[in-house]
Write an enzyme that holds these catalytic residues in place. Structure first.
Site, PDB file in Angstrom:
ATOM      1  N   LYS A  85       8.960  -1.050  -1.418  1.00 18.75           N
ATOM      2  CA  LYS A  85       7.800  -0.283  -1.872  1.00 18.75           C
ATOM      3  C   LYS A  85       7.577  -0.508  -3.367  1.00 18.75           C
ATOM      4  O   LYS A  85       8.541  -0.530  -4.150  1.00 18.75           O
ATOM      5  CB  LYS A  85       8.013   1.200  -1.572  1.00 18.75           C
ATOM      6  CG  LYS A  85       6.795   2.073  -1.825  1.00 18.75           C
ATOM      7  CD  LYS A  85       7.033   3.493  -1.334  1.00 18.75           C
ATOM      8  CE  LYS A  85       5.824   4.377  -1.614  1.00 18.75           C
ATOM      9  NZ  LYS A  85       6.018   5.774  -1.138  1.00 18.75           N
ATOM     10  N   SER A 160       1.990   7.590   0.833  1.00 22.33           N
ATOM     11  CA  SER A 160       1.892   6.504  -0.123  1.00 22.33           C
ATOM     12  C   SER A 160       2.629   5.238   0.302  1.00 22.33           C
ATOM     13  O   SER A 160       2.464   4.182  -0.315  1.00 22.33           O
ATOM     14  CB  SER A 160       2.436   6.963  -1.479  1.00 22.33           C
ATOM     15  OG  SER A 160       3.806   7.294  -1.388  1.00 22.33           O
ATOM     16  N   SER A 184       4.614  11.131   2.433  1.00 26.08           N
ATOM     17  CA  SER A 184       4.432   9.700   2.162  1.00 26.08           C
ATOM     18  C   SER A 184       5.255   8.771   3.043  1.00 26.08           C
ATOM     19  O   SER A 184       4.992   7.567   3.080  1.00 26.08           O
ATOM     20  CB  SER A 184       4.740   9.402   0.691  1.00 26.08           C
ATOM     21  OG  SER A 184       3.743   9.944  -0.140  1.00 26.08           O
TER      22      SER A 184
END
Length: 474
Positions: A85, A160, A184
């Protein structure tokens, strides 16, 4: 035919890839090459992986094969390719956090979660897309643009960890790391038909820089199956003396078989978590999904914990964290952080110590009342998201089931309310809307109850097999 063989390799569960790599049925070079080829063919359509480290990944794969050939001890994820990520630092690899202010940022050290994954043998493919500074559950930013949903490319992949989830669904990597403050790890899993686990605070160490309210934002695993999520959790969980909130419980049990008998499990089903607006399309998918637990021998009834103060707790402490983390940057670069986030940072700066202290007290009471709820039930079921995937051109849904949303985080209260309880929660594929949009079921366990939660999720997954439906990216 070669593409078909490579694509099958790219859709194998991580647990199966690990076995084939260990027995040298396939090489790390073959696995990494197959995934890089698929990235080249598929990623332009979804924009999930935004920075690619192909040359280094191939070199690392060759080194991984050499270690096995020489009989060296290797880690539990040896040779498994992962794109990390883009708000997790990877030494020597551009890590932008989705912000133009960090577009050229190259860290010199790994984030703790990346460090553990690489120590276990993971090979870094690159970085996955995030919203600006990871804020908001829709993955779009000024640096790389938006990530598209692999199942319906005109819709959001969530956030996210949207780039991570989309890459999993598209077969670009078998495992993914993420973090979760208000959903997220869970929301993008729901939107992309994969599995995302928000662990208990402290289960996955956050490192020495963690804030006092670090329990609100946790690191965790994503994958295409519950078993793979558990495997990754067994690597990234465990005590870290440098992390002030780190749990001392061992991580090895998460890698053990998850099969179990759910007969007699006391299950609570909350269709709206006490009155939240929920899109009918989500409810229509989840209601039959919940009935599966009855078929598995569980005792299911409608019940909801008292979440009255969850929104106050979450909003106050979230805003305070953003102000502490980003306030100085926002002040130094006015107008260069997205408006919704800038407003939240500014709000965090107006909060008095008394207001923050009150939120902390309310949070303590919330934890106590949630523990009382789980003395009566073993598992709580609820929507992950109050809406199915929405158009990619939106920043966020402004209404849900006819109710106006206050701001860019209001539509995710079904996940953020659970964050405030400190309970572990997982999103598991639960079915599809008539137009083909994925919907996940949120399963919530008692404090530090990840193992029993993973077992229940695994049995639901095995009974329904919704996660086996792949997107058509031909």
């Amino acid at each position: 035919m070669e593409d078909v063989i490579e694509d099958e390799l790219c859709h194998l569960p991580a647990v199966e890839l690990v076995k084939r790599l260990r027995t040298r049925e396939v090489s790390a070079r073959e696995v990494v090459t197959a995934h890089l080829d698929r990235v080249e063919r598929v990623n332009p359509a979804i924009n999930a992986i935004v920075t690619l480290t192909a040359d280094q990944a191939l070199a690392d794969a060759a080194a991984a094969d050499e270690r096995l050939a020489h009989g060296e001890e290797v880690g539990p994820l040896h040779g498994i390719p992962v794109a990390h990520k883009d708000n997790h630092d990877v030494a020597g690899v551009r890590t932008t956090y989705g912000s133009p202010l960090l577009a050229d940022n190259v860290p010199t050290a790994h984030s703790p979660i990346v460090e553990r994954m690489r120590a276990a043998g993971v090979i870094t493919l690159g970085k996955t897309n995030v919203p600006e500074f990871g804020a908001g559950s829709h993955t779009m930013n000024p640096v790389f643009g938006a990530t598209r949903n692999p199942y319906r490319p005109l819709l959001s992949a969530g956030g996210s960890s949207g780039g991570a989830a989309a890459a999993l669904a598209a077969g670009l990597h078998p495992l993914a790391d993420g973090n979760d403050m208000g959903g997220s790890l869970r929301n993008p899993a729901s939107f992309c038909n994969v599995v995302g686990l928000r662990p208990s605070p402290g289960r996955v160490p956050g490192g020495p820089g963690s804030l006092p309210a670090s329990w609100l934002a946790v690191h965790g695993p994503m994958a295409r199956t519950v078993e793979d999520v558990a495997l990754l959790l067994s690597v990234i969980a465990g005590y870290d003396p440098h992390s002030p909130s780190s749990l001392r419980e061992p991580a090895a049990p998460f890698a053990e078989p998850l099969d179990t008998d759910l007969t007699g499990l006391r299950v609570a089903w909350s269709p709206d978590l006490g009155g939240l607006p929920v899109d009918p399309a989500v409810s229509q998918v989840l209601e039959p999904a919940v009935k599966v637990f009855g078929d598995l021998g569980c005792e299911v009834e409608e019940a909801t914990p008292d979440l009255t103060d969850a929104d106050e707790v979450f909003r106050t402490l979230r805003a305070r964290i953003f102000h502490l983390n980003l306030g100085a940057l926002a002040e130094a670069h006015p107008g260069q952080i997205k408006e919704t986030l800038a407003a939240e940072i500014a709000y965090g700066g107006t909060l008095s110590g008394q207001r923050v202290e009150k939120a902390s007290v309310l949070q303590t009471r919330l934890v106590a009342s949630t523990r009382e709820f789980f003395s009566k039930y073993d598992l709580l079921l609820a929507p992950v998201s109050q809406v199915p995937p929405f158009p990619i051109r939106w920043e966020y849904p402004e209404t849900v089931a006819g109710h106006e949303m206050r701001d860019y985080i209001d539509w995710m209260r079904s996940s953020s309310a659970i964050s405030a309880t400190r309970c572990p929660a997982i999103s598991v594929p639960a079915g599809f809307t008539p137009d083909g949009s994925p919907v996940g079921l949120q399963m919530i366990g008692p404090h530090r109850g990840e193992l029993s939660l993973l077992r229940a999720a695994h049995m639901f997954e095995r009974a329904t097999r919704h996660g086996e439906r792949r997107p058509d990216l031909s």
